[in-house]
Write an enzyme that holds these catalytic residues in place. Sequence first.
Site, PDB file in Angstrom:
ATOM      1  CE  LYS A  72      -1.984  -1.222   3.879  1.00 47.95           C
ATOM      2  NZ  LYS A  72      -1.459  -2.537   3.965  1.00 47.95           N
ATOM      3  NE  ARG A 129       6.608  -0.508  10.874  1.00 44.53           N
ATOM      4  CZ  ARG A 129       5.628  -0.586  10.270  1.00 44.53           C
ATOM      5  NH1 ARG A 129       5.376  -0.078   8.922  1.00 44.53           N
ATOM      6  NH2 ARG A 129       4.623  -1.284  10.441  1.00 44.53           N
ATOM      7  NE  ARG A 184       7.459  -2.710   6.164  1.00 49.35           N
ATOM      8  CZ  ARG A 184       6.084  -2.558   6.325  1.00 49.35           C
ATOM      9  NH1 ARG A 184       5.522  -1.883   5.328  1.00 49.35           N
ATOM     10  NH2 ARG A 184       5.983  -2.648   7.734  1.00 49.35           N
ATOM     11  NE  ARG A 192      -4.137  -1.832  10.536  1.00 48.58           N
ATOM     12  CZ  ARG A 192      -2.977  -0.971  10.081  1.00 48.58           C
ATOM     13  NH1 ARG A 192      -3.133   0.105   9.606  1.00 48.58           N
ATOM     14  NH2 ARG A 192      -1.693  -1.704   9.977  1.00 48.58           N
ATOM     15  NE  ARG A 203       2.493  -5.343  11.560  1.00 43.49           N
ATOM     16  CZ  ARG A 203       3.583  -5.080  10.672  1.00 43.49           C
ATOM     17  NH1 ARG A 203       4.654  -5.638  10.879  1.00 43.49           N
ATOM     18  NH2 ARG A 203       3.433  -4.393   9.484  1.00 43.49           N
TER      19      ARG A 203
HETATM   20  P1  ADP Z   1       2.160  -1.820   3.180  1.00 45.90           P
HETATM   21  O1  ADP Z   1       2.092  -0.329   3.302  1.00 45.90           O
HETATM   22  O2  ADP Z   1       0.833  -2.313   2.705  1.00 45.90           O
HETATM   23  O3  ADP Z   1       2.438  -2.448   4.642  1.00 45.90           O
HETATM   24  P2  ADP Z   1       4.854  -1.850   1.858  1.00 45.90           P
HETATM   25  O4  ADP Z   1       4.379  -0.815   0.507  1.00 45.90           O
HETATM   26  O5  ADP Z   1       5.630  -1.038   2.933  1.00 45.90           O
HETATM   27  O6  ADP Z   1       3.541  -2.539   2.351  1.00 45.90           O
HETATM   28  O7  ADP Z   1       5.596  -2.905   1.387  1.00 45.90           O
HETATM   29  C1  ADP Z   1       6.122  -4.174   2.187  1.00 45.90           C
HETATM   30  C2  ADP Z   1       7.315  -4.489   1.740  1.00 45.90           C
HETATM   31  O8  ADP Z   1       7.084  -5.098   0.232  1.00 45.90           O
HETATM   32  C3  ADP Z   1       8.574  -3.310   1.198  1.00 45.90           C
HETATM   33  O9  ADP Z   1       9.700  -3.888   1.834  1.00 45.90           O
HETATM   34  C4  ADP Z   1       8.089  -3.263  -0.209  1.00 45.90           C
HETATM   35  O10 ADP Z   1       9.680  -2.662  -0.844  1.00 45.90           O
HETATM   36  C5  ADP Z   1       7.957  -4.580  -0.588  1.00 45.90           C
HETATM   37  N1  ADP Z   1       7.097  -4.618  -1.854  1.00 45.90           N
HETATM   38  C6  ADP Z   1       5.951  -3.753  -2.183  1.00 45.90           C
HETATM   39  N2  ADP Z   1       5.583  -4.120  -3.181  1.00 45.90           N
HETATM   40  C7  ADP Z   1       6.303  -5.306  -3.628  1.00 45.90           C
HETATM   41  C8  ADP Z   1       6.025  -6.224  -4.814  1.00 45.90           C
HETATM   42  N3  ADP Z   1       4.958  -5.958  -5.862  1.00 45.90           N
HETATM   43  N4  ADP Z   1       6.920  -7.170  -5.005  1.00 45.90           N
HETATM   44  C9  ADP Z   1       7.713  -7.379  -4.187  1.00 45.90           C
HETATM   45  N5  ADP Z   1       8.000  -6.470  -3.017  1.00 45.90           N
HETATM   46  C10 ADP Z   1       7.066  -5.538  -2.763  1.00 45.90           C
HETATM   47  P1  ADP Z   2       1.312  -2.078   8.127  1.00 46.67           P
HETATM   48  O1  ADP Z   2       0.807  -1.629   6.976  1.00 46.67           O
HETATM   49  O2  ADP Z   2       3.055  -2.620   7.554  1.00 46.67           O
HETATM   50  O3  ADP Z   2       0.543  -2.824   8.935  1.00 46.67           O
HETATM   51  P2  ADP Z   2       1.086   0.244   9.442  1.00 46.67           P
HETATM   52  O4  ADP Z   2       2.231   1.176   9.502  1.00 46.67           O
HETATM   53  O5  ADP Z   2      -0.182   0.641   8.667  1.00 46.67           O
HETATM   54  O6  ADP Z   2       1.638  -0.902   9.246  1.00 46.67           O
HETATM   55  O7  ADP Z   2       0.892   0.055  11.073  1.00 46.67           O
HETATM   56  C1  ADP Z   2       1.717  -0.203  12.044  1.00 46.67           C
HETATM   57  C2  ADP Z   2       1.013  -0.160  13.383  1.00 46.67           C
HETATM   58  O8  ADP Z   2       0.269   0.851  13.779  1.00 46.67           O
HETATM   59  C3  ADP Z   2      -0.366  -1.172  13.324  1.00 46.67           C
HETATM   60  O9  ADP Z   2       0.116  -2.601  13.657  1.00 46.67           O
HETATM   61  C4  ADP Z   2      -1.081  -0.678  14.498  1.00 46.67           C
HETATM   62  O10 ADP Z   2      -0.469  -1.069  15.855  1.00 46.67           O
HETATM   63  C5  ADP Z   2      -0.943   0.848  14.302  1.00 46.67           C
HETATM   64  N1  ADP Z   2      -2.113   1.333  13.406  1.00 46.67           N
HETATM   65  C6  ADP Z   2      -1.903   1.843  12.448  1.00 46.67           C
HETATM   66  N2  ADP Z   2      -3.218   2.260  11.627  1.00 46.67           N
HETATM   67  C7  ADP Z   2      -4.172   1.709  12.461  1.00 46.67           C
HETATM   68  C8  ADP Z   2      -5.383   1.839  12.828  1.00 46.67           C
HETATM   69  N3  ADP Z   2      -6.209   2.237  11.709  1.00 46.67           N
HETATM   70  N4  ADP Z   2      -6.218   1.203  13.989  1.00 46.67           N
HETATM   71  C9  ADP Z   2      -5.564   0.726  14.831  1.00 46.67           C
HETATM   72  N5  ADP Z   2      -4.102   0.634  14.697  1.00 46.67           N
HETATM   73  C10 ADP Z   2      -3.345   1.078  13.735  1.00 46.67           C
END
Ligand code: ADP
Ligand code: ADP
Length: 213
Positions: free
Chosen positions: A13, A160, A127, A88, A171
Amino acid sequence: MNLIFLGPPGAGKGTQSEGICRDYGTIQLSTGDILRENRKTGTELGQKAESYMIDGELVPDEIIIDMIKQEMRKPELAAGYLLDGFPRTVPQAKAFDALLSQLGQKLDCVLVLNVPNQELVARLTSRRTCRSCGKTYHLMFKPPLAEGICDLDGGELYQRKDDVEETVINRLSVYENQTKPLIDYYQKQGLAKVIDGVGKLDEVYARLKAVLD
Ligand code: ADP
Ligand code: ADP
């Protein structure tokens, strides 16, 4: 355009938000980034959220809903926004619907990025995130130009704490139990578009663009 980006942690995302915001003029609003910024600067909100985030649990709905109400006041969002990481839970989605009608706004689309769990674990455990701007990289799939350094601002890349395998697995089950029901919630409103998130970065982006265009 007002968009929600839904999908499990690691679906891409944050990564794909960049292109969408560039091409469609939307502003990205990532609740995870906002919470991490608050932890970094030691605000009361950051302190309240910290223990949940470290364990990979969700921060309580009331805290998140108050935070999003504040954020939605920002005038720059009038150009359109892309919500990443919110809502969420079903109570968050209901509170957001109420806020939208209060503000006289509507959603155009809920993008749902689908990636199988096995790949999510591989993506998240390798990541790396920029300490200053939050941009993400992957050790293999999206390495930075110089090791350990953000391409954009030269910030230090770190792992992280919630990207270690044990927390990632928690998660993913939190997503399954608390967030996945939102797909059905937005399908009933005719807003959800499910997109395959597996493939090269530009292939996934082309699929998103086809939906948005
Ligand atoms: P989200 O915001 O949904 O948690 P991220 O955009 O941070 O996810 O992506 C999670 C990890 O996967 C990052 O290390 C990113 O560089 C990698 N990533 C994102 N898209 C792809 C893809 N299409 N193929 C492989 N790795 C990806
Ligand atoms: P990712 O997309 O990799 O899961 P985020 O950066 O979106 O990670 O979220 C990291 C953490 O922040 C989550 O595991 C949760 O603890 C908190 N968080 C983020 N957004 C929300 C939300 N909308 N509701 C509850 N907790 C949240």
